[in-house]
Design a protein around this motif. Structure first.
Motif, PDB file in Angstrom:
ATOM      1  N   PRO A   1       0.828  -1.195   0.000  1.00  0.00           N
ATOM      2  CA  PRO A   1       0.000   0.000   0.000  1.00  0.00           C
ATOM      3  C   PRO A   1       0.870   1.255   0.000  1.00  0.00           C
ATOM      4  CG  PRO A   1       0.178  -0.768   2.233  1.00  0.00           C
ATOM      5  CD  PRO A   1       1.080  -1.661   1.379  1.00  0.00           C
ATOM      6  N   SER A   2       2.141   1.100  -0.403  1.00  0.00           N
ATOM      7  CA  SER A   2       3.081   2.213  -0.494  1.00  0.00           C
ATOM      8  C   SER A   2       3.311   2.851   0.875  1.00  0.00           C
ATOM      9  CB  SER A   2       2.605   3.220  -1.540  1.00  0.00           C
ATOM     10  OG  SER A   2       3.610   4.162  -1.838  1.00  0.00           O
ATOM     11  N   HIS A   3       3.075   4.147   1.002  1.00  0.00           N
ATOM     12  CA  HIS A   3       3.383   4.860   2.244  1.00  0.00           C
ATOM     13  C   HIS A   3       2.230   4.835   3.237  1.00  0.00           C
ATOM     14  CE1 HIS A   3       1.139   7.598  -0.270  1.00  0.00           C
ATOM     15  NE2 HIS A   3       0.909   8.388   0.758  1.00  0.00           N
ATOM     16  N   ASN A   4       1.157   4.113   2.934  1.00  0.00           N
ATOM     17  CA  ASN A   4      -0.021   4.090   3.798  1.00  0.00           C
ATOM     18  C   ASN A   4       0.295   3.586   5.212  1.00  0.00           C
ATOM     19  OD1 ASN A   4      -1.457   4.866   1.497  1.00  0.00           O
ATOM     20  ND2 ASN A   4      -3.187   3.547   2.012  1.00  0.00           N
ATOM     21  N   PRO A   5      -0.587   3.881   6.180  1.00  0.00           N
ATOM     22  CA  PRO A   5      -0.378   3.454   7.570  1.00  0.00           C
ATOM     23  C   PRO A   5      -0.200   1.942   7.718  1.00  0.00           C
ATOM     24  CG  PRO A   5      -2.080   5.135   7.476  1.00  0.00           C
ATOM     25  CD  PRO A   5      -1.777   4.755   6.045  1.00  0.00           C
ATOM     26  N   PRO A   6       0.356   1.502   8.854  1.00  0.00           N
ATOM     27  CA  PRO A   6       0.675   0.085   9.076  1.00  0.00           C
ATOM     28  C   PRO A   6      -0.514  -0.863   9.002  1.00  0.00           C
ATOM     29  CG  PRO A   6       1.862   1.439  10.643  1.00  0.00           C
ATOM     30  CD  PRO A   6       0.919   2.351   9.929  1.00  0.00           C
ATOM     31  N   MET A   7      -1.726  -0.391   9.260  1.00  0.00           N
ATOM     32  CA  MET A   7      -2.878  -1.291   9.234  1.00  0.00           C
ATOM     33  C   MET A   7      -3.334  -1.635   7.814  1.00  0.00           C
ATOM     34  SD  MET A   7      -6.274   0.996  10.053  1.00  0.00           S
ATOM     35  CE  MET A   7      -5.848   1.107  11.782  1.00  0.00           C
ATOM     36  N   ASP A   8      -2.789  -0.955   6.811  1.00  0.00           N
ATOM     37  CA  ASP A   8      -3.260  -1.136   5.441  1.00  0.00           C
ATOM     38  C   ASP A   8      -2.497  -2.218   4.695  1.00  0.00           C
ATOM     39  OD1 ASP A   8      -5.101   0.819   5.849  1.00  0.00           O
ATOM     40  OD2 ASP A   8      -4.227   2.287   4.481  1.00  0.00           O
ATOM     41  N   GLY A   9      -3.179  -2.792   3.722  1.00  0.00           N
ATOM     42  CA  GLY A   9      -2.554  -3.676   2.754  1.00  0.00           C
ATOM     43  C   GLY A   9      -2.778  -3.104   1.371  1.00  0.00           C
ATOM     44  N   GLY A  10      -1.983  -3.552   0.406  1.00  0.00           N
ATOM     45  CA  GLY A  10      -2.138  -3.071  -0.963  1.00  0.00           C
ATOM     46  C   GLY A  10      -1.769  -4.151  -1.959  1.00  0.00           C
ATOM     47  N   PHE A  11      -2.362  -4.067  -3.154  1.00  0.00           N
ATOM     48  CA  PHE A  11      -2.178  -5.101  -4.167  1.00  0.00           C
ATOM     49  C   PHE A  11      -2.229  -4.426  -5.533  1.00  0.00           C
ATOM     50  CE2 PHE A  11      -3.291  -9.194  -6.280  1.00  0.00           C
ATOM     51  CZ  PHE A  11      -2.445 -10.060  -5.576  1.00  0.00           C
ATOM     52  N   LYS A  12      -1.112  -4.465  -6.258  1.00  0.00           N
ATOM     53  CA  LYS A  12      -0.992  -3.715  -7.510  1.00  0.00           C
ATOM     54  C   LYS A  12      -0.535  -4.630  -8.641  1.00  0.00           C
ATOM     55  CE  LYS A  12       2.408  -0.714  -8.020  1.00  0.00           C
ATOM     56  NZ  LYS A  12       3.241   0.510  -7.939  1.00  0.00           N
ATOM     57  N   TYR A  13      -1.136  -4.461  -9.809  1.00  0.00           N
ATOM     58  CA  TYR A  13      -0.770  -5.253 -10.981  1.00  0.00           C
ATOM     59  C   TYR A  13       0.018  -4.394 -11.958  1.00  0.00           C
ATOM     60  CZ  TYR A  13      -1.183  -7.872 -15.366  1.00  0.00           C
ATOM     61  OH  TYR A  13      -0.903  -8.532 -16.538  1.00  0.00           O
ATOM     62  N   ASN A  14       1.163  -4.932 -12.415  1.00  0.00           N
ATOM     63  CA  ASN A  14       1.977  -4.288 -13.440  1.00  0.00           C
ATOM     64  C   ASN A  14       2.014  -5.181 -14.668  1.00  0.00           C
ATOM     65  OD1 ASN A  14       2.580  -2.667 -11.176  1.00  0.00           O
ATOM     66  ND2 ASN A  14       4.617  -2.209 -11.957  1.00  0.00           N
ATOM     67  N   PRO A  15       1.428  -4.760 -15.776  1.00  0.00           N
ATOM     68  CA  PRO A  15       1.440  -5.564 -17.005  1.00  0.00           C
ATOM     69  C   PRO A  15       2.824  -5.574 -17.655  1.00  0.00           C
ATOM     70  CG  PRO A  15       0.353  -3.457 -17.375  1.00  0.00           C
ATOM     71  CD  PRO A  15       0.657  -3.523 -15.918  1.00  0.00           C
ATOM     72  N   PRO A  16       2.967  -6.146 -18.860  1.00  0.00           N
ATOM     73  CA  PRO A  16       4.291  -6.306 -19.468  1.00  0.00           C
ATOM     74  C   PRO A  16       5.078  -5.019 -19.690  1.00  0.00           C
ATOM     75  CG  PRO A  16       2.776  -7.831 -20.486  1.00  0.00           C
ATOM     76  CD  PRO A  16       1.954  -6.951 -19.593  1.00  0.00           C
ATOM     77  N   HIS A  17       4.416  -3.867 -19.734  1.00  0.00           N
ATOM     78  CA  HIS A  17       5.198  -2.633 -19.889  1.00  0.00           C
ATOM     79  C   HIS A  17       5.910  -2.248 -18.597  1.00  0.00           C
ATOM     80  CE1 HIS A  17       2.135  -0.442 -17.714  1.00  0.00           C
ATOM     81  NE2 HIS A  17       1.236  -0.517 -18.676  1.00  0.00           N
ATOM     82  N   GLY A  18       5.652  -2.972 -17.499  1.00  0.00           N
ATOM     83  CA  GLY A  18       6.384  -2.781 -16.262  1.00  0.00           C
ATOM     84  C   GLY A  18       5.873  -1.712 -15.330  1.00  0.00           C
ATOM     85  N   GLY A  19       4.964  -0.882 -15.796  1.00  0.00           N
ATOM     86  CA  GLY A  19       4.442   0.195 -14.973  1.00  0.00           C
ATOM     87  C   GLY A  19       3.064  -0.116 -14.435  1.00  0.00           C
ATOM     88  N   PRO A  20       2.434   0.856 -13.759  1.00  0.00           N
ATOM     89  CA  PRO A  20       1.090   0.637 -13.227  1.00  0.00           C
ATOM     90  C   PRO A  20       0.101   0.344 -14.354  1.00  0.00           C
ATOM     91  CG  PRO A  20       2.080   2.639 -12.339  1.00  0.00           C
ATOM     92  CD  PRO A  20       2.959   2.192 -13.455  1.00  0.00           C
ATOM     93  N   ALA A  21      -0.785  -0.588 -14.118  1.00  0.00           N
ATOM     94  CA  ALA A  21      -1.796  -0.930 -15.124  1.00  0.00           C
ATOM     95  C   ALA A  21      -2.710   0.266 -15.375  1.00  0.00           C
ATOM     96  CB  ALA A  21      -2.617  -2.125 -14.660  1.00  0.00           C
ATOM     97  N   ASP A  22      -3.170   0.404 -16.621  1.00  0.00           N
ATOM     98  CA  ASP A  22      -4.053   1.526 -16.931  1.00  0.00           C
ATOM     99  C   ASP A  22      -5.470   1.223 -16.460  1.00  0.00           C
ATOM    100  OD1 ASP A  22      -5.324  -0.090 -18.867  1.00  0.00           O
ATOM    101  OD2 ASP A  22      -4.092   0.689 -20.489  1.00  0.00           O
ATOM    102  N   SER A  23      -6.331   2.220 -16.565  1.00  0.00           N
ATOM    103  CA  SER A  23      -7.682   2.098 -16.006  1.00  0.00           C
ATOM    104  C   SER A  23      -8.513   1.041 -16.717  1.00  0.00           C
ATOM    105  CB  SER A  23      -8.398   3.451 -16.049  1.00  0.00           C
ATOM    106  OG  SER A  23      -8.406   3.986 -17.354  1.00  0.00           O
ATOM    107  N   ASP A  24      -8.247   0.783 -17.991  1.00  0.00           N
ATOM    108  CA  ASP A  24      -8.986  -0.279 -18.691  1.00  0.00           C
ATOM    109  C   ASP A  24      -8.715  -1.632 -18.026  1.00  0.00           C
ATOM    110  OD1 ASP A  24     -10.052   1.526 -20.469  1.00  0.00           O
ATOM    111  OD2 ASP A  24      -8.602   1.109 -22.062  1.00  0.00           O
TER     112      ASP A  24
END
Length: 538
Positions: free
Chosen positions: A144-167
């Motif tokens: 969850p990046s810099h979020n507080p300790p109670m948070d979790g985060g889950f991010k998908y990066n497609p083959p271009h290596g960066g954050p997935a687009d909104s589609d």
């Protein structure tokens, strides 16, 4: 500002790690409740297990949705997965692995069971896909990046290596919520034993000499301090020190999922934001011990730069300094390579770009917009006002397509080593030449209906002709760099501007504003900005 901001966290501020993890497994989300649905923001799905916003079923369903998405896109290569130091990251990673293995996805985890910074995972995806394989790789970052300790985060990066687009993220989130609503029947699972390993750390650290002048840093002997803020970069900084024989000290090598060593952020919460003076208070105590001192957030995609003469630099200030330095010291970059910035970043960058004779590429908020330009070298640097940036290698080829806080921290050391001046001194020189802008972001209360109206607002709906005594010369609802909607509006004069965007998580909208006429003028810009926006959305 909370009265305890900048003071050391107390026992009452700390999370109960066992209760947090227990809630991850025990609480089951009801997707008919908006707050319990899978929702991908600009950096993935985030939430706390205690609020039934980040629980086992969320990750089971989201991972299954990612499997189905990559199948639909014809992505058949390995999936790299890494996690940061948040308490929920480890159980979420285990959950994801069970689904990936159950779906016969080739998975690569860290060889040393180490934490994996976001930029190291982006670097791994790009390295695989540049190597001429018949298939393509993608990845998941559990953070969850810099979020507080109670948070979790889950991010998908497609083959271009960066954050997935909104589609992609919209499809994944919608499918995940369908799976949860259908009582998880679509989820396939297996014991996460059939996984391969990858040395994220060595691959990233060994390659740094192709983007940062490590020889100059070593030869200078400058004293470097690096504070991971308890995050995923902790072992990377030690490896960088040893690999390049630098005079570098890892200021705080401790990892603690409660972040008990942190000072509280501006609102009294524990938040690992290296651009916040309150969160960085304990780091700032060491500013006179080093020639350059830096901090990173939990997944190391953000940077904080501390100098002996000025303390913690404003992120906008360092971005301007980084751009001026890089475009003057990188002969291998394309001569037509543009400077990328988000439209809420400082106009100082515009003035530096004009001085350098470089095209300015201004895009909406979100690092994903820089991905195509970084890949083909047409944009050599992309930066956000929230202390996130990346740039290309010496030869102009792509490094990462996600934010890289380690890279920008090392750049600060290179600047000192090569120029003999701190980044803050170099910014003072820019300010003397171009003027010293005052910049601030504030929040304004708004109803959900008003936020929705602001997100759809057209610049033509702004009827005001003046802002803080100056003629309005433009009102935008689409970014000039790529024509994409900015989900809000930006209004500007010759000397000042403001941008207003709805918050994705709170009943407020954000007002970013800057003035080259000083702080008092900035206050007037903020007051009139609120009046202008309120009139347009009421």
């Amino acid at each position: 500002m909370n009265e305890r901001a900048g003071t050391l966290a107390q026992k009452s501020d700390l999370i109960d790690v066992e209760a947090l993890i227990r809630a991850y497994y025990d609480l089951k989300p009801d997707v008919s409740v908006t707050a319990q649905r899978v929702v991908f923001g600009t950096s993935g799905h985030r939430g706390s297990s205690l609020n039934t916003a980040f629980n086992e079923n969320h990750i089971l369903a989201t991972t299954q949705a990612i499997v189905e998405y990559r199948t639909g896109q014809g992505i058949t290569g390995p999936l790299f997965i890494g996690a940061d130091t948040h308490a929920l990251s480890k159980p979420a990673t285990t959950t994801a692995l069970e689904v990936l293995v159950g779906n016969n996805v080739r998975v690569l985890v860290d060889e040393f069971d180490d934490y994996v910074p976001t930029p190291a995972l982006s670097h791994a995806i790009l390295a695989y896909n540049r190597a001429g394989h018949d298939d393509q790789a993608d990845g998941i970052v559990v953070t969850p990046s810099h979020n507080p300790p109670m948070d979790g985060g889950f991010k998908y990066n497609p083959p271009h290596g960066g954050p997935a687009d909104s589609d992609a993220t919209s499809w994944i989130a919608n499918r995940a919520n369908e799976i949860i609503a259908d009582e998880m029947r679509a989820v396939r699972m297996a014991e996460p034993s059939a996984v391969e390993t990858y040395d994220f750390r060595s691959a990233y650290v060994d390659d740094l000499e192709n983007i940062i002048d490590m020889k100059a840093i070593k030869a200078s002997g400058i004293r470097i301090g690096a504070d991971p803020l308890g995050g995923a970069s902790v072992n990377y900084w030690a490896a960088i020190r040893d690999r390049y024989d630098l005079n570098l000290t890892v200021v705080n090598p401790h990892v603690d999922p409660t972040w008990a060593f942190m000072t509280l952020d501006w609102d009294g919460k524990i938040r690992m934001d290296p651009s916040s003076p309150s969160a960085m208070a304990s780091v700032l105590a060491h500013k006179d011990d080093f020639d350059i001192l830096t901090g990173n957030d939990a997944d190391a995609d953000r940077h904080g730069i501390v100098t002996p003469d000025a303390g913690l630099m404003n992120p906008n200030h360092f971005l301007a300094v980084a751009i001026e330095y890089l475009y003057s010291h990188r002969d291998g970059w394309r001569t037509d390579a543009a400077i990328g910035k988000t439209l809420v970043s400082s106009t100082m960058i515009d003035r530096v770009a004009g001085f350098l004779g470089r095209e300015l590429w201004e895009v909406p908020v979100g690092f994903k917009w820089f991905v195509p330009g970084l890949i083909d070298g047409s944009v050599a640097f992309g930066g956000e006002e929230s202390a996130g940036a990346s740039f290309v290698r010496f030869d102009g080829t792509v490094w990462t397509t996600d934010k890289d806080g380690i890279l920008l921290a090392l750049l600060a050391s290179e600047i000192v080593a090569v120029t003999g001046k701190s980044p803050s001194v170099r910014y003072a020189e820019l300010a003397e030449h171009f003027g010293a802008p005052a910049y601030e972001r504030i929040d304004a209360v708004a109803t959900p209906a008003q936020k929705s109206a602001l997100g759809k607002l057209d610049g033509a709906a702004i009827t005001a002709t003046e802002l803080a005594g100056d003629k309005i010369i433009g009102a935008l609802s689409h970014a000039p760099g790529n024509g994409a909607a900015i989900s809000g509006v930006k209004v500007f004069t010759e000397y000042a501007w403001f941008a207003a965007r709805p918050s994705g998580t709170e009943d407020v909208y954000k007002i970013y504003a800057e003035s080259f006429k000083g702080k008092e003028h900035l206050k007037q810009v903020q007051i009139e900005a609120k009046a202008i926006v309120d009139a347009a959305i009421s």
